[in-house]
Design a protein around this motif. Sequence first.
Motif, PDB file in Angstrom:
ATOM      1  N   PRO A  87      43.094  46.330  48.320  1.00  0.00           N
ATOM      2  CA  PRO A  87      42.881  45.975  49.721  1.00  0.00           C
ATOM      3  C   PRO A  87      43.408  47.080  50.643  1.00  0.00           C
ATOM      4  O   PRO A  87      44.318  47.819  50.301  1.00  0.00           O
ATOM      5  N   THR A  88      42.799  47.166  51.791  1.00  0.00           N
ATOM      6  CA  THR A  88      43.214  48.166  52.778  1.00  0.00           C
ATOM      7  C   THR A  88      44.598  47.815  53.298  1.00  0.00           C
ATOM      8  O   THR A  88      44.878  46.650  53.594  1.00  0.00           O
ATOM      9  N   ASP A  92      46.394  49.973  58.787  1.00  0.00           N
ATOM     10  CA  ASP A  92      45.176  50.745  59.008  1.00  0.00           C
ATOM     11  C   ASP A  92      44.920  50.829  60.509  1.00  0.00           C
ATOM     12  O   ASP A  92      44.858  49.811  61.203  1.00  0.00           O
ATOM     13  N   ALA A  96      40.931  47.361  59.868  1.00  0.00           N
ATOM     14  CA  ALA A  96      40.191  46.797  58.745  1.00  0.00           C
ATOM     15  C   ALA A  96      41.124  46.085  57.775  1.00  0.00           C
ATOM     16  O   ALA A  96      40.735  45.150  57.104  1.00  0.00           O
ATOM     17  N   GLY A  97      42.372  46.540  57.700  1.00  0.00           N
ATOM     18  CA  GLY A  97      43.336  45.911  56.805  1.00  0.00           C
ATOM     19  C   GLY A  97      43.602  44.474  57.194  1.00  0.00           C
ATOM     20  O   GLY A  97      43.724  43.600  56.342  1.00  0.00           O
ATOM     21  N   HIS A  99      41.588  42.478  58.758  1.00  0.00           N
ATOM     22  CA  HIS A  99      40.379  41.727  58.430  1.00  0.00           C
ATOM     23  C   HIS A  99      40.341  41.419  56.932  1.00  0.00           C
ATOM     24  O   HIS A  99      40.045  40.296  56.529  1.00  0.00           O
ATOM     25  N   ALA A 100      40.670  42.436  56.114  1.00  0.00           N
ATOM     26  CA  ALA A 100      40.655  42.244  54.665  1.00  0.00           C
ATOM     27  C   ALA A 100      41.714  41.232  54.241  1.00  0.00           C
ATOM     28  O   ALA A 100      41.466  40.395  53.368  1.00  0.00           O
ATOM     29  N   ALA A 101      42.886  41.283  54.858  1.00  0.00           N
ATOM     30  CA  ALA A 101      43.953  40.347  54.516  1.00  0.00           C
ATOM     31  C   ALA A 101      43.551  38.916  54.871  1.00  0.00           C
ATOM     32  O   ALA A 101      43.784  37.983  54.090  1.00  0.00           O
ATOM     33  N   ALA A 103      40.487  37.781  55.094  1.00  0.00           N
ATOM     34  CA  ALA A 103      39.420  37.381  54.176  1.00  0.00           C
ATOM     35  C   ALA A 103      40.005  36.970  52.830  1.00  0.00           C
ATOM     36  O   ALA A 103      39.587  35.981  52.231  1.00  0.00           O
ATOM     37  N   LEU A 104      40.991  37.711  52.371  1.00  0.00           N
ATOM     38  CA  LEU A 104      41.645  37.373  51.113  1.00  0.00           C
ATOM     39  C   LEU A 104      42.356  36.024  51.200  1.00  0.00           C
ATOM     40  O   LEU A 104      42.310  35.221  50.266  1.00  0.00           O
TER      41      LEU A 104
END
Length: 121
Positions: A87-88, A92, A96-97, A99-101, A103-104
């Motif tokens: 994951p980012t 960041d 984007a990090g 957003h990725a967190a 989503a996870l």
Amino acid sequence: MTAALFPPGHPRHIPEAWPALLSRDQLRAYVGGMSDETLSKVCPVAPVELGANLLRYPRDQVDRWVAGLQPRPGGLRKSPPAPKIEPTPPDDPVGAGDHAARALERIRARAKGSRRCRTMD
């Protein structure tokens, strides 16, 4: 199935019995459906000229060529494992990090059976 897709008269029609002289499309289907470009690179069988722009490939020569092909050493090989995607990082600069967190987190919540999938920031 192929008979319905490619009826008799269509250049890609696969006949019940193969003719002694194959057209280019028949040759491609006969040797396994390879592309025209690949066939040009690997097939050593020269066509027979029957008239103006009428070329055919002798099936017996194609059979001898195919019979002489050597199997691939080692047989079928497994494809390499897919790389793990990390994951980012949250710092960041684009964001984007985050957003990725989020989503996870939603994926983990769904896996646990939680009805609450979104978090309020």
